[in-house]
Design an enzyme around this catalytic site. Structure first.
Site, PDB file in Angstrom:
ATOM      1  N   ILE A 170       0.819  -1.223   0.000  1.00 28.25           N
ATOM      2  CA  ILE A 170       0.000   0.000   0.000  1.00 28.25           C
ATOM      3  C   ILE A 170       0.854   1.275   0.000  1.00 28.25           C
ATOM      4  CG2 ILE A 170      -0.330   0.326   2.500  1.00 28.25           C
ATOM      5  CD1 ILE A 170      -3.389   0.708   1.788  1.00 28.25           C
ATOM      6  N   ASN A 189      -2.477   0.988  15.580  1.00 25.54           N
ATOM      7  CA  ASN A 189      -2.960   0.553  16.891  1.00 25.54           C
ATOM      8  C   ASN A 189      -3.316   1.803  17.687  1.00 25.54           C
ATOM      9  OD1 ASN A 189      -0.589   1.432  18.388  1.00 25.54           O
ATOM     10  ND2 ASN A 189       0.441  -0.262  17.343  1.00 25.54           N
ATOM     11  N   VAL A 201       1.459  -3.448   8.345  1.00 24.89           N
ATOM     12  CA  VAL A 201       1.277  -2.332   7.409  1.00 24.89           C
ATOM     13  C   VAL A 201       1.624  -1.002   8.086  1.00 24.89           C
ATOM     14  CG1 VAL A 201      -1.215  -1.991   7.802  1.00 24.89           C
ATOM     15  CG2 VAL A 201      -0.239  -1.490   5.583  1.00 24.89           C
ATOM     16  N   ASP A 202       1.363  -0.917   9.370  1.00 30.44           N
ATOM     17  CA  ASP A 202       1.683   0.294  10.149  1.00 30.44           C
ATOM     18  C   ASP A 202       3.186   0.589  10.074  1.00 30.44           C
ATOM     19  OD1 ASP A 202       1.286   2.381  11.893  1.00 30.44           O
ATOM     20  OD2 ASP A 202       0.920   1.139  13.663  1.00 30.44           O
ATOM     21  N   SER A 213      -7.121  -5.419  10.281  1.00 25.34           N
ATOM     22  CA  SER A 213      -7.284  -6.429  11.348  1.00 25.34           C
ATOM     23  C   SER A 213      -6.935  -7.871  10.957  1.00 25.34           C
ATOM     24  CB  SER A 213      -8.717  -6.426  11.941  1.00 25.34           C
ATOM     25  OG  SER A 213      -8.890  -5.355  12.816  1.00 25.34           O
ATOM     26  N   ILE A 246      -1.760  -9.067  12.388  1.00 22.84           N
ATOM     27  CA  ILE A 246      -1.439  -9.310  13.802  1.00 22.84           C
ATOM     28  C   ILE A 246      -2.717  -9.422  14.641  1.00 22.84           C
ATOM     29  CG2 ILE A 246      -0.211  -8.328  15.813  1.00 22.84           C
ATOM     30  CD1 ILE A 246       1.500  -6.775  13.522  1.00 22.84           C
TER      31      ILE A 246
END
Ligand code: ADP
Length: 173
Positions: A10, A23, A32-33, A120, A123
């Site tokens: 992304i 989170n 992805v974070d 979601s 992880i």
């Protein structure tokens, strides 16, 4: 609203906004974070810190926005997906809220193209099939004169197959 599936990363997508599966700390994490913060540079984290100082943590199901640092997108919309814990009803409602709030925020930002990861399903262990159904339902339900295209960015093959199957009935609309 057009819906597209892209298999890939992304952080490489040229959209007005990309969504981050963050989170609640908003201070970065894995998956992805981590990829978004690595590729986007420190500006995004700086803005996330400012949001935290202003309003505290981001609750599950809610969304906040920052600019996108070095990414090709203009904005990052950070949303906090639910951690899967067997309460299907509660988890589904919270995941629906993520999509709704991201789309609403995107409209407020006059976003024409928005890209979502499969929130979601990493992880946080939400069942991929159910998460896909929720994502597709919420996007199809959302009426917008502003958003022209939604891209589902699937990182793994399993999600790509799930989204292809879910969107097949609407392919020729
Ligand atoms: P969560 O904590 O919400 O589960 P994750 O980041 O662990 O978030 O996973 C969410 C989804 O994002 C997973 O399907 C994972 O495969 C996917 N993902 C991981 N890295 C990327 C990336 N660079 N681009 C798009 N999707 C990604």
């Amino acid at each position: 609203m057009k819906i597209e599936i892209i298999k890939g990363d992304i952080t490489k997508i040229h959209a007005d906004a990309i969504v981050n599966a963050a989170n609640s700390s908003l201070l970065g994490g894995g998956g992805v974070d981590g990829a978004i913060h690595r590729a986007g540079g420190p500006k995004i984290l700086e803005e996330c810190r400012a949001i935290r100082n202003r309003q505290g943590k981001c609750k599950t199901g809610e969304a906040v926005m920052t600019t996108a640092g070095n990414l090709p997108a203009k904005y990052v919309i950070h949303t906090v997906g639910p951690v899967w814990n067997d309460d299907k009803e509660k988890g589904s409602k919270l995941l629906s809220d993520c999509y709704k709030h991201c789309l609403k925020l995107a409209e407020d930002l006059k976003v024409k193209i928005i890209a979502f990861p499969n929130i979601s399903t990493g992880i946080y262990k939400f069942p991929k099939e159910l998460a896909g159904e929720i994502a597709v339902n919420e996007v199809r339900k959302f009426q917008s004169d502003i958003i022209e295209k939604v891209i589902f960015v699937c990182f793994d093959e399993e999600n790509e197959e799930i989204y292809k199957k879910l969107l097949k009935p609407f392919k020729h609309q």
